[in-house]
Design an enzyme around this catalytic site. Structure first.
Site, short mmCIF file in Angstrom:
data_model
loop_
_atom_site.label_atom_id
_atom_site.label_comp_id
_atom_site.label_asym_id
_atom_site.label_seq_id
_atom_site.Cartn_x
_atom_site.Cartn_y
_atom_site.Cartn_z
N CYS A 111 43.05 27.72 34.32
CA CYS A 111 41.91 27.22 33.50
C CYS A 111 41.71 27.73 32.24
O CYS A 111 42.32 26.90 31.47
CB CYS A 111 40.80 28.12 34.50
SG CYS A 111 39.18 27.16 34.14
N HIS A 219 41.69 26.87 40.36
CA HIS A 219 41.86 28.34 40.27
C HIS A 219 42.50 28.39 41.82
O HIS A 219 41.93 28.90 42.68
CB HIS A 219 40.26 28.97 40.43
CG HIS A 219 39.81 28.99 39.19
ND1 HIS A 219 39.86 30.05 38.42
CD2 HIS A 219 38.87 28.39 38.30
CE1 HIS A 219 39.20 30.00 37.35
NE2 HIS A 219 38.58 28.83 37.30
N GLU A 221 44.15 31.14 42.24
CA GLU A 221 43.87 32.63 42.66
C GLU A 221 42.99 32.87 43.70
O GLU A 221 42.98 34.03 44.35
CB GLU A 221 43.92 33.45 41.17
CG GLU A 221 42.60 33.77 40.71
CD GLU A 221 42.06 32.56 40.06
OE1 GLU A 221 40.90 32.35 39.98
OE2 GLU A 221 42.73 31.21 39.99
#
Length: 256
Positions: A111, A219, A221
């Site tokens: 990002c 994202h 994660e």
């Protein structure tokens, strides 16, 4: 037993109450641990400290953030003064990125980190993707539960022959979407790894860099351990960090 590879995580800069803090999202540290590496959150650095910092790194995870890269770094004025900036982070991550890549230290950028890498290497950004004709609104719902904000938003097409294709074995894949900015002009030497349905660049790599590097706009994660795509991405990153450690950290391990 060999020590785990050390992966640097840049902190962001916030004022909480009356006091300045360095902070980093817990989900990024957890993702580094999922990769089998040791997360090390790093405060803002002075330019003359960057090489000393890279001397201890086996990898770097450039995180997302509520803040944006200041547009002065790609020759524009601020489009929306209400959006947060973090010039202290810009001041050291932008010069760090080309030096890290030149050393062959593995890089995974997410990002804001994706946008930082493009800017650091000479690219530019749309400051408001949703205002660009032909582009979709890639922002997440800010007033929703995290499960909604980070839920699957759209597919991305994985480009054949690239690193992402090698890691995932093809596509398309479904990703979340929590960003208002995006790649406008791709920096020289970057290879597009994935695109959104509206054509926006969703992933790229630095083609000439000597080691693993992958920059993604979504994202991975977020709840990475339960997402098969994220597990593959962080496993590949962890493998690259271990390979770097093994090449550059020769010698006996310290007694414990």
């Amino acid at each position: 037993m060999k020590r785990k590879p050390v992966v640097l995580i840049p902190s962001c800069n916030r004022v909480l109450g009356h006091y300045p803090f360095h902070i980093a999202g817990k989900k990024y540290a957890e993702a580094v641990r999922l990769a089998g590496c040791l997360p090390l959150v790093v405060p803002a650095m002075a330019p003359d400290e960057i090489d000393d910092l890279l001397d201890v790194a086996d990898g770097m995870l450039l995180t997302g953030s509520p803040s944006n890269v200041h547009p002065v770094h790609f020759g524009e004025d601020v489009h929306d003064a209400a959006l947060p900036l973090d010039p202290d982070r810009d001041s050291w991550t932008l010069p760090l990125i080309p030096r890290l890549l030149a050393r062959g230290i593995p890089l995974f950028a997410i990002c804001r980190g994706f946008q930082e890498t493009n800017v650091a290497l000479g690219g530019s950004l749309y400051q408001a993707v949703h205002e660009v004709p032909g582009q979709h609104d890639h922002r997440g719902a800010t007033d929703a539960e995290p499960e909604v904000t980070y839920g699957e938003a759209h597919p991305v097409d994985v480009m054949p022959g690239g690193l992402l294709h090698t890691v995932l074995g093809g596509g398309p894949i479904k990703v979340n979407s929590v960003h208002g900015q995006g790649v406008k002009r791709l920096a020289p030497g970057l290879r597009i790894e994935a695109r959104a349905p509206d054509g926006l660049v969703e992933a790229f790599s630095v083609e000439a860099a000597p080691a693993f590097n992958l920059c993604v706009q979504w994202h991975p994660e977020w709840r990475a351990a339960s997402n098969p795509v994220s597990v593959r991405l962080f496993t590949a990153f962890g493998d690259a960090c271990r390979a770097y450690r093994d090449r550059h950290r020769a010698g006996p391990e310290p007694d414990r």
